[in-house]
Motif scaffolding. Structure first.
Motif, PDB file in Angstrom:
ATOM      1  N   GLN A  44       0.825  -1.230   0.000  1.00 31.33           N
ATOM      2  CA  GLN A  44       0.000   0.000   0.000  1.00 31.33           C
ATOM      3  C   GLN A  44       0.850   1.267   0.000  1.00 31.33           C
ATOM      4  O   GLN A  44       0.337   2.361   0.221  1.00 31.33           O
TER       5      GLN A  44
ATOM      6  N   ASP B  51       2.410   3.160  -2.182  1.00 33.24           N
ATOM      7  CA  ASP B  51       2.132   4.281  -3.092  1.00 33.24           C
ATOM      8  C   ASP B  51       0.861   5.015  -2.679  1.00 33.24           C
ATOM      9  O   ASP B  51       0.787   6.241  -2.725  1.00 33.24           O
ATOM     10  N   ASP B  52      -0.123   4.215  -2.250  1.00 33.32           N
ATOM     11  CA  ASP B  52      -1.373   4.800  -1.785  1.00 33.32           C
ATOM     12  C   ASP B  52      -1.130   5.661  -0.539  1.00 33.32           C
ATOM     13  O   ASP B  52      -1.638   6.781  -0.438  1.00 33.32           O
ATOM     14  N   LEU B  53      -0.348   5.152   0.391  1.00 34.72           N
ATOM     15  CA  LEU B  53      -0.055   5.904   1.621  1.00 34.72           C
ATOM     16  C   LEU B  53       0.701   7.197   1.296  1.00 34.72           C
ATOM     17  O   LEU B  53       0.408   8.258   1.844  1.00 34.72           O
TER      18      LEU B  53
ATOM     19  N   LYS C 205       0.611   8.808  -1.487  1.00 33.92           N
ATOM     20  CA  LYS C 205      -0.319   9.694  -2.175  1.00 33.92           C
ATOM     21  C   LYS C 205      -1.229  10.413  -1.178  1.00 33.92           C
ATOM     22  O   LYS C 205      -1.592  11.572  -1.350  1.00 33.92           O
ATOM     23  N   ARG C 206      -1.592   9.682  -0.106  1.00 38.25           N
ATOM     24  CA  ARG C 206      -2.473  10.270   0.910  1.00 38.25           C
ATOM     25  C   ARG C 206      -1.714  11.184   1.873  1.00 38.25           C
ATOM     26  O   ARG C 206      -2.267  11.645   2.868  1.00 38.25           O
TER      27      ARG C 206
ATOM     28  N   ARG D  47      11.952   4.848  -2.925  1.00 39.07           N
ATOM     29  CA  ARG D  47      10.748   4.084  -3.286  1.00 39.07           C
ATOM     30  C   ARG D  47      11.050   2.958  -4.268  1.00 39.07           C
ATOM     31  O   ARG D  47      10.586   1.830  -4.096  1.00 39.07           O
TER      32      ARG D  47
END
Lengths: 456, 110
Positions: A123, A125-127, A129-130, A147
């Motif tokens: 997760q 990339d999602d984290l 992004k958030r 990354r």
């Protein structure tokens, strides 16, 4: 809710690779209620993540399986409950493998709990992004800078999800990345009904966990003060915490075992790998190590009491790992006379040859075992060496350069200073450097998941 | 005053947190604690570890254990998995500190 007066929590493993017979000893040499085992070091998760990517049935501490085979009878017949973070990045697969062992042993009933949700590698990339930057606690750099080389990322969960699994009747609890201290605290929460606001009690459990988390290191192993006085280390008894509802904990070990439990062995362990002693931060509580009181209660029994704690922070710690180039290290042994001088000459020759070949390294490190590999420049020069081990190591981004280093070491035997041996291990090969990335994440961003399954 | 090595006054254990070395220094007798507190300062420790510790030294007091805890930043050659040293985790930094010499009053028995 059950209200037991005292529970006996036994440490069976201080790290992956610890004494393999210790868990069985703890289960068999006396009565215990819980066996807790730590298998995860800071970068272990990256190794397990790679294993899982090659085979979806792997990714946990495989050494746990023979241990479980040995202790299953105690789980089934003596109600010993096992708590371990050996589930790694695949606690479900670990559970299935243990169920399989149980089936083969003819066991009909077994409940295993898994705690997961700590593995945030998928997760990331999602984290990011958030807005969770996962900045490095040491360098303040954002995780985006590594990354593309990231190999694992896990959140350290604490004791409460484990206690939840115990509440649901789990006889074995397998976690992913959980704090070492949480493994020991969880049974106290479960059996004594401690709540999230019992900060002094939670801190007492954390202190007990810190004493247990390195196995024999609190019972006479690696004990510096008067180390010769420690009896029978060959049969060292691993630590047992006898926890009371009020937060008092007695540290002891099984009768008839070797080792030593004294105020001094406990002091050394309390000071191991801590930062500010007033703020020992865990997911449940901030424990104050300057409040801890110790008293020798009897032979091999120390009372730990009066521990104070205060509310925890809003963050979990994150442990990530990323690939950071290659390293190789090798040794050669030079004998008397002039052992150090010969080893130093060999080092110069090797550096010259590599430099002439055009190889460059981020770091080229030389040390002399028997002279200065422990205390570096603080090491006084002895009158004369019988022998010296030259140890050389390099690190760099270019794998070929690191490989070339390995190829230059052993040839020194016939093309360098005389009377050299100890090259039996052959050419040092390049190995990947897996670097550690500590960070914090808001507790609101991740949730532990508890799943208890019955053998079917 | 007389010069004594810390090994006569204290025992110790060391470990790592990244590139920082943690050294717990424990008085061998309760009465030595005040001396350690006075003499084993962050400045003295930083100077003792010249060539090893490249960063700051922090010190914390644990009077309840008659102990001091030191954090030596930048002392492990990059830390755990990156360090090329034989003692990458600083397991022997404890006794490196015990090599340090301090001045103590003549009337204190060691």
């Amino acid at each position: 809710m059950k209200q037991k007066e005292q529970i006996r929590i036994a440490s069976g493993q201080g790290y992956w690779g610890d004494l393999p017979q210790a868990p069985y000893w703890q289960a068999s040499k006396g009565s215990i209620d819980y066996l807790v085992m730590d298998y995860l070091a800071e970068v272990t998760m990256s190794i397990l993540q790679k294993q899982k990517s090659r085979d979806p049935k792997l990714g946990y501490a495989k050494d746990l399986l023979p241990v479980m085979e040995q202790v299953l009878p105690f789980i089934v017949e003596k109600n010993v409950r096992v708590i371990t973070n050996g589930g790694g990045v695949n606690p479900q697969a670990c559970r299935d493998a243990i169920f399989e062992i149980a089936r083969r042993a003819g066991i009909k009933k077994l409940r295993i709990g898994v705690v997961y949700g700590d593995d945030i590698y998928g997760q990331i990339d999602d984290l990011l992004k958030r807005g969770h930057e996962l900045r490095n606690l040491d360098t303040s750099a954002g995780l985006t800078t590594v990354r593309d080389r990231l190999q694992s990322a896990n959140v350290y969960f604490g004791a409460f999800p484990i206690a939840e699994a115990l509440e649901e009747g789990a006889q074995v609890v397998l976690t992913g990345r959980a704090t070492d201290t949480g493994l020991t605290l969880a049974p106290m929460i479960h059996d004594f009904g401690w709540t999230e606001n019992d900060f002094d009690r939670l801190a007492a459990g954390i202190v007990a966990g810190h004493i247990l988390e390195c196995g024999g290191q609190s019972t006479g192993g690696n004990f510096l003060k008067d180390w010769r006085s420690v009896p029978d280390l060959a049969n060292i008894g691993f630590p047992i915490a006898e926890a009371q509802e009020d937060g008092t904990v007695y540290i002891t070990k099984h009768k008839g075992t070797g080792g030593l439990v004294s105020v001094d062995t406990i002091k050394e362990q309390l000071l191991y790998e801590i930062g500010d002693p007033r703020e020992y931060i865990t997911p449940e509580v901030i424990a104050d190590f300057t409040s801890i009181k110790l008293e020798q209660e009897g032979e091999d029994k120390v009372r730990v009491f009066d521990v104070k704690g205060r509310p925890p922070t809003n963050s979990y710690k994150v442990s990530a790992a990323y690939s950071d180039g290659y390293f190789a290290a090798g040794t050669l042994t030079y004998g008397w006379p002039d052992a150090l001088e010969k080893a130093q000459a060999a080092d110069r020759i090797m550096r010259r040859r590599l430099s002439d070949l055009g190889y460059r390294y981020d770091e080229f490190h030389t040390e002399y075992l028997g002279y200065n590999s422990c205390h570096g420049p603080l090491s006084p020069m002895p009158v004369e060496f019988n022998e010296v081990v030259l140890r050389v190591a390099v690190r760099g981004k270019d794998r070929d350069a690191v490989d070339a280093f390995g190829r230059q070491l052993v040839p020194l035997v016939l093309t360098g200073p005389p009377t050299v041996t100890g090259f039996g291990a052959g050419r040092p090969k390049p190995q990947e450097v897996v670097a550690y990335w500590p960070a914090l994440i808001s507790k609101a961003a991740v949730k532990p998941i508890v799943e208890v399954t019955e053998l079917s | 005053m007389k010069r004594v090595q810390l090994v006569k006054l204290a025992h110790a254990r060391s470990g790592d947190k990244g590139d920082a070395s943690n050294i717990g220094l424990i008085a061998l007798r309760p009465e030595y604690y005040a001396i350690l507190r006075e003499k084993v300062t962050t400045e003295a420790v930083k100077k003792h570890f010249t060539g090893i510790c490249n960063g700051a030294v922090e010190r914390y007091e644990l009077p309840n254990l008659h102990a001091l805890n030191f954090i030596l930043h930048g002392a492990l050659g990059g830390g755990g998995t990156v360090s090329l040293r034989n003692d990458a985790q600083g397991k022997t930094m404890s006794t490196a500190l015990l090599r340090m010499e301090i001045e103590i009053p003549d009337n204190i028995e060691v």
